[in-house]
Every structure is written in structure tokens, then in C-alpha cells.
Scaffold this motif. Structure first.
Motif, PDB file in Angstrom:
ATOM      1  N   VAL A   1      38.823  37.105 -20.748  1.00 20.51           N
ATOM      2  CA  VAL A   1      37.809  36.138 -21.108  1.00 20.51           C
ATOM      3  C   VAL A   1      38.121  34.836 -20.326  1.00 20.51           C
ATOM      4  O   VAL A   1      37.206  34.479 -19.629  1.00 20.51           O
ATOM      5  CB  VAL A   1      37.739  35.895 -22.353  1.00 20.51           C
ATOM      6  CG1 VAL A   1      36.941  34.574 -22.718  1.00 20.51           C
ATOM      7  CG2 VAL A   1      36.698  36.828 -23.336  1.00 20.51           C
ATOM      8  N   ASP A   2      39.502  34.714 -20.347  1.00 18.77           N
ATOM      9  CA  ASP A   2      39.777  33.523 -19.510  1.00 18.77           C
ATOM     10  C   ASP A   2      39.587  33.711 -17.895  1.00 18.77           C
ATOM     11  O   ASP A   2      39.093  32.807 -17.256  1.00 18.77           O
ATOM     12  CB  ASP A   2      41.371  33.104 -19.869  1.00 18.77           C
ATOM     13  CG  ASP A   2      41.605  32.512 -21.006  1.00 18.77           C
ATOM     14  OD1 ASP A   2      40.926  31.765 -21.776  1.00 18.77           O
ATOM     15  OD2 ASP A   2      42.812  32.781 -21.501  1.00 18.77           O
ATOM     16  N   ALA A   3      39.825  34.965 -17.388  1.00 15.71           N
ATOM     17  CA  ALA A   3      39.714  35.098 -16.129  1.00 15.71           C
ATOM     18  C   ALA A   3      38.051  35.092 -15.629  1.00 15.71           C
ATOM     19  O   ALA A   3      37.870  34.671 -14.779  1.00 15.71           O
ATOM     20  CB  ALA A   3      40.002  36.678 -15.765  1.00 15.71           C
ATOM     21  N   PHE A   4      37.318  35.574 -16.506  1.00 13.29           N
ATOM     22  CA  PHE A   4      35.902  35.386 -16.196  1.00 13.29           C
ATOM     23  C   PHE A   4      35.256  33.898 -16.103  1.00 13.29           C
ATOM     24  O   PHE A   4      34.575  33.456 -15.478  1.00 13.29           O
ATOM     25  CB  PHE A   4      35.054  36.220 -17.329  1.00 13.29           C
ATOM     26  CG  PHE A   4      33.596  35.890 -17.365  1.00 13.29           C
ATOM     27  CD1 PHE A   4      32.848  36.157 -16.251  1.00 13.29           C
ATOM     28  CD2 PHE A   4      33.112  35.276 -18.497  1.00 13.29           C
ATOM     29  CE1 PHE A   4      31.421  35.736 -16.507  1.00 13.29           C
ATOM     30  CE2 PHE A   4      31.622  34.976 -18.603  1.00 13.29           C
ATOM     31  CZ  PHE A   4      30.970  35.473 -17.441  1.00 13.29           C
ATOM     32  N   CYS A   5      36.017  33.148 -17.212  1.00 16.40           N
ATOM     33  CA  CYS A   5      35.461  31.755 -17.118  1.00 16.40           C
ATOM     34  C   CYS A   5      36.012  31.078 -16.037  1.00 16.40           C
ATOM     35  O   CYS A   5      35.557  30.055 -15.480  1.00 16.40           O
ATOM     36  CB  CYS A   5      36.036  31.162 -18.485  1.00 16.40           C
ATOM     37  SG  CYS A   5      35.222  31.787 -19.983  1.00 16.40           S
ATOM     38  N   GLU A   6      37.041  31.421 -15.467  1.00 14.08           N
ATOM     39  CA  GLU A   6      37.672  30.788 -14.261  1.00 14.08           C
ATOM     40  C   GLU A   6      37.190  31.278 -12.972  1.00 14.08           C
ATOM     41  O   GLU A   6      37.304  30.951 -11.960  1.00 14.08           O
ATOM     42  CB  GLU A   6      39.285  30.937 -14.207  1.00 14.08           C
ATOM     43  CG  GLU A   6      40.202  30.342 -15.434  1.00 14.08           C
ATOM     44  CD  GLU A   6      41.486  30.770 -15.551  1.00 14.08           C
ATOM     45  OE1 GLU A   6      41.946  31.770 -14.866  1.00 14.08           O
ATOM     46  OE2 GLU A   6      42.046  30.317 -16.600  1.00 14.08           O
ATOM     47  N   GLY A   7      36.254  32.390 -13.011  1.00 18.36           N
ATOM     48  CA  GLY A   7      35.666  32.779 -11.855  1.00 18.36           C
ATOM     49  C   GLY A   7      36.308  33.853 -11.213  1.00 18.36           C
ATOM     50  O   GLY A   7      35.801  34.334 -10.207  1.00 18.36           O
TER      51      GLY A   7
ATOM     52  N   LEU B   1      45.798  42.999 -13.312  1.00 16.86           N
ATOM     53  CA  LEU B   1      44.383  43.702 -12.963  1.00 16.86           C
ATOM     54  C   LEU B   1      43.315  42.539 -12.672  1.00 16.86           C
ATOM     55  O   LEU B   1      42.461  42.937 -11.726  1.00 16.86           O
ATOM     56  CB  LEU B   1      44.021  44.579 -14.217  1.00 16.86           C
ATOM     57  CG  LEU B   1      44.430  45.878 -14.486  1.00 16.86           C
ATOM     58  CD1 LEU B   1      44.158  46.367 -15.821  1.00 16.86           C
ATOM     59  CD2 LEU B   1      44.542  46.870 -13.151  1.00 16.86           C
ATOM     60  N   THR B   2      43.470  41.424 -13.111  1.00 13.89           N
ATOM     61  CA  THR B   2      42.198  40.290 -12.934  1.00 13.89           C
ATOM     62  C   THR B   2      42.692  39.524 -11.833  1.00 13.89           C
ATOM     63  O   THR B   2      41.943  38.521 -11.406  1.00 13.89           O
ATOM     64  CB  THR B   2      42.040  39.738 -14.170  1.00 13.89           C
ATOM     65  OG1 THR B   2      43.127  39.159 -14.627  1.00 13.89           O
ATOM     66  CG2 THR B   2      41.407  40.489 -15.305  1.00 13.89           C
ATOM     67  N   THR B   3      43.977  39.706 -11.247  1.00 12.50           N
ATOM     68  CA  THR B   3      44.323  38.867 -10.143  1.00 12.50           C
ATOM     69  C   THR B   3      44.732  39.544  -8.992  1.00 12.50           C
ATOM     70  O   THR B   3      45.530  39.122  -8.134  1.00 12.50           O
ATOM     71  CB  THR B   3      45.482  38.145 -10.723  1.00 12.50           C
ATOM     72  OG1 THR B   3      46.555  38.739 -11.003  1.00 12.50           O
ATOM     73  CG2 THR B   3      45.252  37.106 -11.694  1.00 12.50           C
ATOM     74  N   LYS B   4      44.057  40.688  -8.861  1.00 15.79           N
ATOM     75  CA  LYS B   4      44.415  41.531  -7.849  1.00 15.79           C
ATOM     76  C   LYS B   4      43.837  40.895  -6.372  1.00 15.79           C
ATOM     77  O   LYS B   4      42.550  40.560  -6.417  1.00 15.79           O
ATOM     78  CB  LYS B   4      43.893  43.134  -7.775  1.00 15.79           C
ATOM     79  CG  LYS B   4      44.520  43.760  -9.134  1.00 15.79           C
ATOM     80  CD  LYS B   4      44.325  45.344  -8.810  1.00 15.79           C
ATOM     81  CE  LYS B   4      42.664  45.586  -8.531  1.00 15.79           C
ATOM     82  NZ  LYS B   4      42.327  46.920  -8.629  1.00 15.79           N
ATOM     83  N   THR B   5      44.709  40.863  -5.421  1.00 18.32           N
ATOM     84  CA  THR B   5      44.174  40.474  -3.993  1.00 18.32           C
ATOM     85  C   THR B   5      43.171  40.978  -3.389  1.00 18.32           C
ATOM     86  O   THR B   5      43.048  42.498  -3.130  1.00 18.32           O
ATOM     87  CB  THR B   5      45.487  40.169  -3.110  1.00 18.32           C
ATOM     88  OG1 THR B   5      46.483  39.417  -3.786  1.00 18.32           O
ATOM     89  CG2 THR B   5      44.975  39.574  -1.993  1.00 18.32           C
ATOM     90  N   GLY B   6      42.163  40.426  -3.270  1.00 16.69           N
ATOM     91  CA  GLY B   6      40.996  41.008  -2.553  1.00 16.69           C
ATOM     92  C   GLY B   6      39.807  42.024  -3.513  1.00 16.69           C
ATOM     93  O   GLY B   6      39.101  42.682  -2.909  1.00 16.69           O
ATOM     94  N   SER B   7      40.180  41.852  -4.723  1.00 21.58           N
ATOM     95  CA  SER B   7      39.482  42.652  -5.610  1.00 21.58           C
ATOM     96  C   SER B   7      38.310  41.856  -6.033  1.00 21.58           C
ATOM     97  O   SER B   7      38.477  40.822  -6.770  1.00 21.58           O
ATOM     98  CB  SER B   7      40.202  43.412  -6.775  1.00 21.58           C
ATOM     99  OG  SER B   7      39.203  44.003  -7.504  1.00 21.58           O
TER     100      SER B   7
END
Length: 430
Positions: free
Chosen positions: A341-347, A411-417
Motif C-alpha cells: 500500500v505504501d509503495a502504491f501511494c508513493e507511485g 519486490l516493490t523496489t525492483k530496478t526497471g520493473s
């Protein structure tokens, strides 16, 4: 006179609870207030209004801010010098749990997220009535919470579970056929999964019925909130997961139903106002007069019901899998979701990536492991394997929570994903 300790006093549930308690000071006394510390101005006003003996802050850095806010608020009210009596202030990561363990008649736990588990267990240990708005602590704690709770000690505050508790008064446990949880459908009811891929956090925050905090609102949009409620109902009422159904009811008037073995269904109905379940929890098993306005039966209205679109909103089926696995699986579900949820809200990820991320982390956690090599276990490995119900303890729950957060972060900070589907490969923290 009933002493009340309120955890999460500056949030939505906390402020509404204080609205109810304010006019009822002859029956209730606020002994303690707890908050994270991000809104010290509001907390200061609450302290001046209710004069609690103890206040707990999760962030030690907020203590000075609170003291300054108290003096400023007292001055604005025209209080004379020396008229302000400061409460005892607890601060730090264990402060809220310490307050919950302090002894009172009723603890209302309205903290958001997994952080509420320790406070829930501490309150139950004191034998106080626990009005539980922090569903996450029950979901991740599982039998640790249910076994710690005495008869009638645990009272739900969620509108759906409050509705079920009321409807269950109509029959014995053996007469229950199934529980029916209603869902508003959130802002994306009727959309396909493809249509959800590009929605924004602002769109996800536009709930059609309820005014809630960020995490709960996003969870409602993704149906994760309803998934957590399914498991919560299973744990609260000892009804099999297979006998708990979710139906979409956009008007949010029927808050949930119980279907009995003779074909009768009992529903609890009221306008969408959280003051009713909060008031009921504060006064349980009695009702709190005037807690909220009733339905206006003089006005024409239509109530509709439709099945949940399980192909688009997959969280409910996933939580059933976690509930069947038991142990630390629900803690992993919850922790991964909070990170996503945090990753989504941060784009960083898309909307559909939230539940996809949770599913990937759950799959990793449930995957059978081979024998470990000899030697010390790394910090990254602790909590990665499922711990079942018989071995479950607080340490294993917290370890699984930490591992799931690390895994979901990777998983939510993978480079280029651009997205994290359940079948993608990512950095392996095991």
C-alpha cells in the motif's frame, strides 16, 4: 463509572469514540490516551477536554511538541498559569503497550496495522474488556489472541463484526448455517482487472461511503479490508472459513447478516455511521442510547446485493488460503500488504500490484523448505518459513512480519520493473 483507555485517539475511530464519551462523563472516565504523535495539536485538545492520567506517544520526538501544544491550547482557552495539570507521558515504541497494560475497565484499540498486536495482548492480560477496532492484531495473532481472551472479553468495533455479534444473539452457535459479510464495493465496483491497472492513489482514496484513514481506504478499494474481515469473523465467531460469504451491498445499510439452519437470515441495518458500533462496544452488552441516527423509514429506498467479483478482487480467496494454512501465514499477508500500500501511494507500483505482491510473498512463505544447512540462521532468513498454529508464539509472528516486509520491499523496489505479478522472479531474501 467505567474507566476507558483509548489507543489511537487522534484517528477516525478515536475521535468518534471521544465524541460519544464527551456527553457521558457521569458514566465514563477517560483514564488514558495513546497516539502515534503526528497530530499533537489534536491530542493536546483531547487532553484538556478529558484530563487523562496517562498519555502514550509512539514517537519520543513528539513529547516536546505535545508539551508545547498543551501550553498553547491552554493559553488559547484562557486558562490561568498553573491551571494546566500535565498527565504522565509515556514515549517510545513500547509506550502504547505499557499504557494498555496499565489496568482499566475497557481498552479501545483503534491503532492501525500490525503495531496493535502487543497492545491487544497486553490489554487482554489485564482482563479488561477489549473493544477491538484493530482487526490486524486479531488476524496476525490468531489463536494467540483468541486463547488469551476470556468469555465476552473481546468485543468487535468493525461495523460488519458488530453486526454479526448482534445478529448472532438470535440463535445458538450450532444453529448458524453461515455468516454473510457485506461490502460496499469501494470506488472500483464493476470494473475489470484491466481497468484497475492504471488507477491512481487519489482515485483509490475516494471511497463512496466511509471516511477512513489511508491504509484502510486503500484496503477497501482493493478488497483487502474485506479479506481481513473474513478471517477476523472466522476467529471471532468460530465459524469455518467456507461458511463465511462476501456479498456487495453498495448502500452500506445492511452491515452483515447471519443465516441460520432453518433458512432464516437475520440482518443488522443502520445508516453508515461508525458511532453505532463504537457505542455498542463501549457499553457492551447493553446499547448506548442516541449513539447514532436510525434509518428514516418514511423515505423510499432500494437496497441491492450482488456477488463479489473474485476474478478482479482476488484478496478474499488469498486470505482463505492463508487462514487454512494458519500460523504465521496471515501475518505475512498483512505485512506484505502494508508495504505494498505504501509503495502504491508513493507511485512505485500499480494498484493491481498490491495484491499481486501480497500473493507472491505468501507463496514464498508457504513454499516447502528443504533441510537447512548447519550454522547460524541469517537475519534475512528468520521468519521466512511457515510456523503452524501449534508452535505459534509472539516471537514467530513478529519474525514473519519482519521477513514479509523485507520481501515485499524487495519486490516493490525492483530496478526497471513496472509491476510485480505473482509469477515474476525477484530478489530472494531467504
Amino acid at each position: 463509572m467505567r474507566d476507558v483507555t483509548l489507543l489511537g485517539s487522534t484517528g477516525s475511530i478515536g475521535t468518534q469514540a471521544l465524541d460519544l464519551l464527551g456527553p457521558r462523563r457521569a458514566d465514563y472516565r477517560v483514564r488514558g490516551l495513546a497516539a502515534g504523535g503526528s497530530n499533537t495539536s489534536l491530542l493536546a485538545e483531547q487532553i484538556l477536554d478529558f484530563s487523562p492520567e496517562v498519555v502514550a506517544l509512539a514517537r519520543p520526538s513528539a513529547v516536546q511538541d505535545l508539551q508545547l501544544a498543551l501550553y498553547a491550547a491552554a493559553k488559547q482557552r484562557g486558562w490561568a498559569k498553573g491551571e494546566l495539570k500535565l498527565p504522565k507521558i509515556l514515549a517510545g515504541p513500547d509506550a502504547i503497550t505499557e499504557l494498555a497494560a496499565g489496568g482499566t475497565d475497557l481498552v479501545l484499540n483503534a491503532i492501525t496495522g500490525a503495531a496493535g498486536l502487543s497492545a491487544t495482548l497486553a490489554a487482554l492480560d489485564t482482563k479488561a474488556t477489549l473493544a477491538l477496532a484493530n482487526k490486524e492484531s486479531l488476524v496476525i495473532g490468531g489463536r494467540l489472541v483468541t486463547e488469551a481472551a476470556g468469555p465476552d472479553q473481546l468485543v468487535p468495533v468493525d461495523s460488519e463484526h458488530s453486526a454479526l455479534a448482534q445478529a448472532l444473539r438470535s440463535g445458538g452457535h450450532g444453529e448458524v448455517d453461515k455468516l454473510v459479510l457485506t461490502a460496499s464495493g469501494g470506488p472500483f465496483r464493476g470494473r475489470t482487472r484491466a481497468e484497475l491497472a492504471q488507477v491512481t492513489p487519489q482515485q483509490a482514496m475516494a471511497h463512496p461511503t466511509w471516511d477512513m484513514g489511508r491504509v484502510i481506504t486503500i484496503n477497501s478499494a482493493s478488497m483487502v479490508n474485506k479479506a481481513l474481515e473474513v478471517l477476523e469473523a472466522h476467529l471471532l465467531f468460530d465459524v469455518d472459513l467456507a461458511d463465511i460469504e462476501v456479498v456487495v451491498h453498495p448502500q452500506s445499510i445492511v452491515h452483515s447478516m447471519v443465516q441460520f439452519v432453518d433458512g432464516s437470515t437475520i440482518a443488522q441495518c443502520s445508516p453508515p455511521d461508525m458511532r453505532l458500533p463504537i457505542g455498542l462496544a463501549l457499553s457492551w452488552p447493553q446499547r448506548l442510547p442516541g449513539a447514532s441516527a436510525p434509518i428514516d423509514w418514511s423515505q423510499a429506498a432500494s437496497w441491492t446485493f450482488e456477488p463479489l467479483d473474485a476474478e478482479t478482487f482476488t484478496a478474499v480467496d488469498l486470505i482463505r488460503r492463508c487462514g487454512a494454512a494458519g500460523g504465521t501465514a496471515p501475518a505475512v499477508f498483512n505485512a506484505a500488504n502494508e508495504v505494498a500500500v505504501d509503495a502504491f501511494c508513493e507511485g512505485a507500483i500499480g494498484f493491481t500490484d498490491i495484491v499481486d505482491t501480497v500473493e507472491r510473498v505468501v507463496e514464498d512463505h508457504l513454499r516447502p523448505r528443504g533441510p537447512r544447512s548447519s550454522g547460524p540462521i541469517s537475519d534475512a532468513d528468520v521468519g521466512s518459513s511457515l510456523v503452524g498454529d501449534p508452535e505459534l508464539d509472539l516471537a514467530s509472528v513478529l519474525a514473519a512480519d519482519r521477513w514479509a516486509r523485507r520481501r515485499a520491499t524487495a519486490l516493490t523496489t525492483k530496478t526497471g520493473s513496472e509491476s510485480v505479478g505473482p509469477g515474476e522472479e525477484g530478489t530472494d531474501l531467504r
